[in-house]
Design a protein around this motif. Sequence first.
Motif, PDB file in Angstrom:
ATOM      1  N   LEU A 125      -4.650   6.629  -0.827  1.00 45.03           N
ATOM      2  CA  LEU A 125      -3.906   5.423  -0.490  1.00 45.03           C
ATOM      3  C   LEU A 125      -4.304   4.332  -1.482  1.00 45.03           C
ATOM      4  O   LEU A 125      -5.481   4.011  -1.619  1.00 45.03           O
ATOM      5  N   SER A 137       0.831   5.849  -0.741  1.00 49.11           N
ATOM      6  CA  SER A 137       0.148   7.094  -1.089  1.00 49.11           C
ATOM      7  C   SER A 137       0.660   7.558  -2.444  1.00 49.11           C
ATOM      8  O   SER A 137       1.860   7.485  -2.734  1.00 49.11           O
ATOM      9  N   TYR A 189      -2.978   6.215   9.936  1.00 50.68           N
ATOM     10  CA  TYR A 189      -2.351   6.954   8.845  1.00 50.68           C
ATOM     11  C   TYR A 189      -2.327   8.447   9.164  1.00 50.68           C
ATOM     12  O   TYR A 189      -3.155   8.962   9.923  1.00 50.68           O
ATOM     13  N   THR A 236       0.848  -1.182   0.000  1.00 52.22           N
ATOM     14  CA  THR A 236       0.000   0.000   0.000  1.00 52.22           C
ATOM     15  C   THR A 236       0.888   1.238   0.000  1.00 52.22           C
ATOM     16  O   THR A 236       1.956   1.252   0.615  1.00 52.22           O
TER      17      THR A 236
END
Length: 345
Positions: A159, A145, A211, A143
Amino acid sequence: MHGAMKIGSGSWVRGAAMVLLIGLLLFLPVAATAGKPSSPPPSGKWIYYTAGGGLWKMASDGSNMTSLPGTWGWRMSDVRYDDSYWAVRTEVCGRTPEGYQRYKLIVGPAETSGTPIVLLDDANVNPIYYAPTFRPGTTPRVTFSAVVWDEYGAFSAGLYQVTFSTDGETIGDPELLLACDTFDDWLNPDYTETVPQLTHHDWLDEDTLVYGDHAYQYWGNGGSLQAQLYMGDIDDDPSYHTALIADGQPLMGFGVHFNADGSKVIYNCAYTGIYEVATGGNSTPVRWVADLQAGPIDWLDDDTIVYQSFSYRKNRHDLYKMKRGGGATCLTKDVTGGAQGCGVR
């Protein structure tokens, strides 16, 4: 060259992170390269780090340093795939549609030899260079950004997730998990790169994450990112996610990590130190480390952390272990050139 370099320009975040990718020297002392057989560390965990341009591990007391044949990177997977933890990193690979520096994602086995896999190299996708990680589960997933442009030049950010197979043959397309707003000028009218406000993140399990979002560029002490921390289920609307840091308290700069049961997270506030905050919401963070040059961190257990720090006097990075309420112990003071990064597995 403006790209993500602008984000970290003049900040410790960029300086420490970029040195992670370079390494300082090409060798370690004989004591660290003697090929000692691996034995269970005192805590049952290993500390992974980079030194001399390669990936190493050591026992939790700093003993039994062992060179690993695999790759290095920003983060390691929480579970093994094909008998190895996997590491993810970024490399510069071209330009974005806006003309700024672009990055690609690369994964590879950390503990075993194997060919790294180019996970993502797309002219219309630009991951933040310092914040990819792994999503727990039996399926290998990274994962990250990123900003993504469509065929008309319109952009979105958030994300994203990409799935891969360890044989390198099956690689999925990026899937949006969580949308976010973007920076589009960084308070400078001559600087127009589009950058996600969602920064670092960590997973407690397959569904629960913490996050940094609603980040802004703080210009004090040379400039750094400052973000509120949110925790929630990835399948829930973000409006249901919990803001962790009380108003007026030190925000996250980088390096957020859950503890084992998800009751608290630890993070770094650039030029301030390392903080712990409870995950119940709207909490006052507790400072663990008052080291202004403290860098990447991870939990050894609920009462002990491992972190990186830079010494201007020695011009080197080293890894330290600190028990709650105690003093810091340097684990790598005898390693030529020092050591950087840290991941506890």
